[in-house]
Design a protein around this motif. Structure first.
Motif, PDB file in Angstrom:
ATOM      1  N   GLN A 131       6.649  11.310  10.573  1.00  0.00           N
ATOM      2  CA  GLN A 131       6.051  11.759  11.620  1.00  0.00           C
ATOM      3  C   GLN A 131       4.372  11.303  11.539  1.00  0.00           C
ATOM      4  O   GLN A 131       3.967  11.678  12.450  1.00  0.00           O
ATOM      5  N   PHE A 132       3.896  10.684  10.368  1.00  0.00           N
ATOM      6  CA  PHE A 132       2.246  10.699  10.449  1.00  0.00           C
ATOM      7  C   PHE A 132       2.228   9.232  10.288  1.00  0.00           C
ATOM      8  O   PHE A 132       1.171   9.111   9.782  1.00  0.00           O
ATOM      9  N   GLY A 133       3.243   8.646  10.838  1.00  0.00           N
ATOM     10  CA  GLY A 133       3.260   6.945  10.619  1.00  0.00           C
ATOM     11  C   GLY A 133       3.568   5.867   9.685  1.00  0.00           C
ATOM     12  O   GLY A 133       2.947   5.121   9.966  1.00  0.00           O
ATOM     13  N   GLY A 134       3.318   6.869   8.803  1.00  0.00           N
ATOM     14  CA  GLY A 134       3.645   5.722   7.270  1.00  0.00           C
ATOM     15  C   GLY A 134       5.415   5.484   6.925  1.00  0.00           C
ATOM     16  O   GLY A 134       6.309   5.573   7.839  1.00  0.00           O
ATOM     17  N   ARG A 135       5.310   4.464   6.515  1.00  0.00           N
ATOM     18  CA  ARG A 135       6.839   3.527   5.810  1.00  0.00           C
ATOM     19  C   ARG A 135       7.046   4.055   4.267  1.00  0.00           C
ATOM     20  O   ARG A 135       5.941   4.501   4.147  1.00  0.00           O
ATOM     21  N   CYS A 136       8.201   3.856   4.535  1.00  0.00           N
ATOM     22  CA  CYS A 136       9.006   4.613   3.162  1.00  0.00           C
ATOM     23  C   CYS A 136       9.823   3.038   2.453  1.00  0.00           C
ATOM     24  O   CYS A 136      10.195   2.153   3.354  1.00  0.00           O
ATOM     25  N   HIS A 137       9.208   2.875   1.258  1.00  0.00           N
ATOM     26  CA  HIS A 137       9.703   1.703   0.127  1.00  0.00           C
ATOM     27  C   HIS A 137      10.511   2.802  -1.031  1.00  0.00           C
ATOM     28  O   HIS A 137       9.845   3.358  -1.546  1.00  0.00           O
ATOM     29  N   PHE A 138      11.655   1.895  -0.849  1.00  0.00           N
ATOM     30  CA  PHE A 138      12.413   3.429  -2.314  1.00  0.00           C
ATOM     31  C   PHE A 138      12.872   1.773  -3.696  1.00  0.00           C
ATOM     32  O   PHE A 138      13.031   0.827  -2.885  1.00  0.00           O
ATOM     33  N   VAL A 139      12.935   2.534  -4.434  1.00  0.00           N
ATOM     34  CA  VAL A 139      13.199   2.667  -5.269  1.00  0.00           C
ATOM     35  C   VAL A 139      14.531   3.368  -5.602  1.00  0.00           C
ATOM     36  O   VAL A 139      14.602   4.517  -4.997  1.00  0.00           O
ATOM     37  N   ASP A 140      15.628   3.008  -6.932  1.00  0.00           N
ATOM     38  CA  ASP A 140      16.110   3.796  -7.394  1.00  0.00           C
ATOM     39  C   ASP A 140      15.924   4.468  -8.526  1.00  0.00           C
ATOM     40  O   ASP A 140      16.625   5.404  -8.488  1.00  0.00           O
ATOM     41  N   HIS A 141      15.168   4.283  -9.703  1.00  0.00           N
ATOM     42  CA  HIS A 141      14.573   4.900 -10.421  1.00  0.00           C
ATOM     43  C   HIS A 141      12.682   5.392 -10.215  1.00  0.00           C
ATOM     44  O   HIS A 141      12.512   4.542 -10.203  1.00  0.00           O
ATOM     45  N   ALA A 142      12.617   6.556 -11.289  1.00  0.00           N
ATOM     46  CA  ALA A 142      11.401   7.005 -10.176  1.00  0.00           C
ATOM     47  C   ALA A 142      10.042   6.147 -11.727  1.00  0.00           C
ATOM     48  O   ALA A 142       9.151   5.580 -11.473  1.00  0.00           O
ATOM     49  N   PRO A 143      10.401   5.282 -12.858  1.00  0.00           N
ATOM     50  CA  PRO A 143       9.961   4.596 -13.777  1.00  0.00           C
ATOM     51  C   PRO A 143       9.703   3.062 -12.856  1.00  0.00           C
ATOM     52  O   PRO A 143       8.537   2.636 -12.759  1.00  0.00           O
ATOM     53  N   GLU A 144      10.588   2.981 -11.585  1.00  0.00           N
ATOM     54  CA  GLU A 144      10.327   1.781 -10.984  1.00  0.00           C
ATOM     55  C   GLU A 144       9.189   1.600  -9.840  1.00  0.00           C
ATOM     56  O   GLU A 144       8.650   0.674  -9.614  1.00  0.00           O
ATOM     57  N   VAL A 145       8.181   2.677  -9.804  1.00  0.00           N
ATOM     58  CA  VAL A 145       7.889   3.336  -8.582  1.00  0.00           C
ATOM     59  C   VAL A 145       5.777   2.549  -8.489  1.00  0.00           C
ATOM     60  O   VAL A 145       6.021   1.755  -8.024  1.00  0.00           O
ATOM     61  N   TYR A 146       5.448   2.382  -9.844  1.00  0.00           N
ATOM     62  CA  TYR A 146       4.153   2.076 -10.322  1.00  0.00           C
ATOM     63  C   TYR A 146       4.212   0.421  -9.718  1.00  0.00           C
ATOM     64  O   TYR A 146       3.253  -0.168  -9.381  1.00  0.00           O
ATOM     65  N   GLN A 147       5.383  -0.179 -10.745  1.00  0.00           N
ATOM     66  CA  GLN A 147       5.528  -1.442  -9.931  1.00  0.00           C
ATOM     67  C   GLN A 147       5.564  -2.426  -8.949  1.00  0.00           C
ATOM     68  O   GLN A 147       4.968  -2.797  -8.527  1.00  0.00           O
ATOM     69  N   ALA A 148       6.344  -1.748  -8.141  1.00  0.00           N
ATOM     70  CA  ALA A 148       6.407  -1.898  -6.598  1.00  0.00           C
ATOM     71  C   ALA A 148       5.622  -1.710  -5.888  1.00  0.00           C
ATOM     72  O   ALA A 148       5.044  -2.413  -5.592  1.00  0.00           O
ATOM     73  N   ALA A 149       5.154  -0.696  -6.293  1.00  0.00           N
ATOM     74  CA  ALA A 149       3.675  -0.042  -5.652  1.00  0.00           C
ATOM     75  C   ALA A 149       2.804  -1.719  -5.759  1.00  0.00           C
ATOM     76  O   ALA A 149       1.982  -1.734  -4.460  1.00  0.00           O
ATOM     77  N   ALA A 150       2.329  -1.627  -6.888  1.00  0.00           N
ATOM     78  CA  ALA A 150       1.556  -2.463  -7.397  1.00  0.00           C
ATOM     79  C   ALA A 150       1.989  -4.030  -7.160  1.00  0.00           C
ATOM     80  O   ALA A 150       0.816  -4.606  -6.392  1.00  0.00           O
ATOM     81  N   THR A 151       3.201  -3.809  -6.562  1.00  0.00           N
ATOM     82  CA  THR A 151       3.606  -6.066  -6.381  1.00  0.00           C
ATOM     83  C   THR A 151       3.733  -5.346  -5.011  1.00  0.00           C
ATOM     84  O   THR A 151       2.724  -6.503  -4.765  1.00  0.00           O
ATOM     85  N   LEU A 152       3.508  -4.494  -4.418  1.00  0.00           N
ATOM     86  CA  LEU A 152       2.973  -4.642  -2.763  1.00  0.00           C
ATOM     87  C   LEU A 152       2.222  -4.692  -2.767  1.00  0.00           C
ATOM     88  O   LEU A 152       1.415  -5.169  -1.159  1.00  0.00           O
ATOM     89  N   ALA A 153       0.754  -3.716  -3.224  1.00  0.00           N
ATOM     90  CA  ALA A 153      -0.198  -4.237  -3.061  1.00  0.00           C
ATOM     91  C   ALA A 153      -1.351  -5.171  -2.930  1.00  0.00           C
ATOM     92  O   ALA A 153      -2.790  -5.665  -2.732  1.00  0.00           O
ATOM     93  N   ALA A 154      -0.361  -6.579  -4.180  1.00  0.00           N
ATOM     94  CA  ALA A 154      -0.758  -7.737  -4.222  1.00  0.00           C
ATOM     95  C   ALA A 154      -1.041  -8.497  -3.017  1.00  0.00           C
ATOM     96  O   ALA A 154      -1.832  -9.648  -2.693  1.00  0.00           O
ATOM     97  N   GLN A 155       0.092  -8.105  -1.574  1.00  0.00           N
ATOM     98  CA  GLN A 155      -0.737  -8.268  -0.555  1.00  0.00           C
ATOM     99  C   GLN A 155      -1.965  -8.803   0.166  1.00  0.00           C
ATOM    100  O   GLN A 155      -3.021  -7.830  -0.710  1.00  0.00           O
ATOM    101  N   ASP A 156      -3.141  -9.861   0.537  1.00  0.00           N
ATOM    102  CA  ASP A 156      -3.921  -9.730   1.255  1.00  0.00           C
ATOM    103  C   ASP A 156      -4.350  -7.920   1.454  1.00  0.00           C
ATOM    104  O   ASP A 156      -3.592  -7.733   3.138  1.00  0.00           O
ATOM    105  N   ASN A 157      -5.139  -7.780   1.633  1.00  0.00           N
ATOM    106  CA  ASN A 157      -5.701  -6.580   2.132  1.00  0.00           C
ATOM    107  C   ASN A 157      -5.114  -5.183   2.514  1.00  0.00           C
ATOM    108  O   ASN A 157      -4.994  -4.698   3.086  1.00  0.00           O
TER     109      ASN A 157
END
Length: 373
Positions: A131-157
């Motif tokens: 509703q606030f314009g965000g998108r969701c990227h899902f993982v299966d297990h809680a410990p996976e969120v850190y690396q998944a976020a860092a990997t996504l953020a490695a993109q330019d800007n």
């Protein structure tokens, strides 16, 4: 002296960026200035107990939870550090509420936002992020969120906000309208203006760090108790003085409890911790609505299970005073989960025994969990 060969276009870009950052900070500060403080509700307890309970209703923020304060602070912290610029995509690892609030602030600044969360996150929170314009990227297990976020953020800007690292430093714990300063201001005219206890949960660790530091900085006698759901890493780490503790599992109480000890968790500011069974969190949430008419989420129930034990301790000791805790978010976010009996049964979260504990406590003023602690 050698002549400067700097590209004038670089100076123009820098000036434009500084202008954008200035305007962005002004927007966030204006949003804060428009926001009234959250209510501090007094919950009526038996008069002969001599204990006053106050619940600070953080669900009344624009984004519906305690995390609104954190998201505002994180955005300001990132802006002044130059981590967020015009066109930056912001990424966050979250169990839901922080992502809802960060999506709101990203939308306020015209930025894209991606939330990294487990698939088990409540549909109501997912809908609010979108509703606030965000998108969701899902993982299966809680410990996976850190690396998944860092990997996504490695993109330019793209920028990984990383609430679990920066929560304890993004908020000014000395004052500056933080939650602790707000609590003490609102208690100023109560009969016990300096509470005996403040009780909060640990999600990032940022709230307990802010309140604990504030209490010490201002020389208050108030003690800080932190509640933690079963299976979370915070309680065993604090108990065993081992900040490397990892559980490898996620908490069943959405919004608090972590599979590892987060960098923002500051054990030295905590006076007591209480480990809370998941069914007890649900029971206390249900009981709280019956007691007060306030419809809270399960992390508020975790807070209250610890509160009632501290109240019982004070009553047993003949100690008079006040206790403050937080209503972290509203129960409407959990209509299909913690407020759904079929969902609770499927998860093995039957709160009946803990509801009996609470009924006995209010009938006697003494705490006897009978194996249901």
């Amino acid at each position: 002296m050698e002549p400067s060969h700097a590209n004038p276009a670089d100076h123009l870009a820098t000036a434009a960026q500084r202008a954008w950052t200035k305007a962005a900070i002004a927007k966030v500060q204006a949003e804060n200035n428009r926001s009234a403080d959250t209510h501090l509700h007094k919950i009526e307890l038996p008069a002969h107990w001599g204990v006053d309970l106050y619940v600070k209703d953080e669900s009344s923020h624009r984004t519906g939870s305690l995390k609104h304060r954190l998201a505002r602070s994180l955005f300001l912290f990132a802006l002044v550090n130059g981590w967020i610029n015009h066109g930056t995509t912001v990424v966050e690892a979250s169990s839901g509420s922080t992502a809802v609030s960060e999506a709101y602030f990203a939308q306020l600044l015209g930025l894209d936002f991606v939330a990294v969360m487990t698939r088990s996150t409540s549909p109501e929170k997912i809908a609010l992020i979108e509703q606030f314009g965000g998108r969701c990227h899902f993982v299966d297990h809680a410990p996976e969120v850190y690396q998944a976020a860092a990997t996504l953020a490695a993109q330019d800007n793209w920028h990984y906000m990383d609430q679990f690292t920066y929560a304890e430093r993004a908020t000014d714990w000395r004052g500056n309208n933080n939650i602790a300063e707000s609590i003490f201001s609102q208690l100023a005219h109560e009969r016990f203006p300096e509470p005996r206890w403040v009780v909060v949960g640990a999600g990032t660790g940022g709230t307990s760090a802010t309140i604990g530091r504030y209490l010490r900085y201002h020389a208050h006698a108030t003690a800080l108790a932190v509640v933690d759901p079963e299976g979370s890493a915070f309680y065993p780490a604090w108990k065993n003085s081992d900040m490397q503790w990892v559980t490898g599992r996620s908490s069943r109480i959405e919004g608090i409890g972590r599979p590892r000890v987060e960098p923002s968790f500051i054990p030295g500011v905590i006076d007591a911790m209480v480990e809370v069974p998941d069914a007890a969190s649900v029971a206390a949430m249900i009981h709280f609505e019956q007691l007060s008419g306030l419809h809270a989420g399960p992390s508020t129930g975790t807070n209250l299970w610890g509160v009632w034990q501290l109240v019982a301790r004070m009553v047993a000791a003949g100690e008079r005073g006040s206790i403050v805790t937080l209503m972290c978010d509203g129960g409407e976010r959990y209509a299909g989960s913690y407020n759904n009996s079929e969902w609770l049964a499927a998860k093995g979260l039957d709160p009946a025994a803990q509801l009996r504990t609470l009924a006995d406590f209010f009938a006697t003023g003494s705490w006897d969990a009978g194996g249901r602690s």
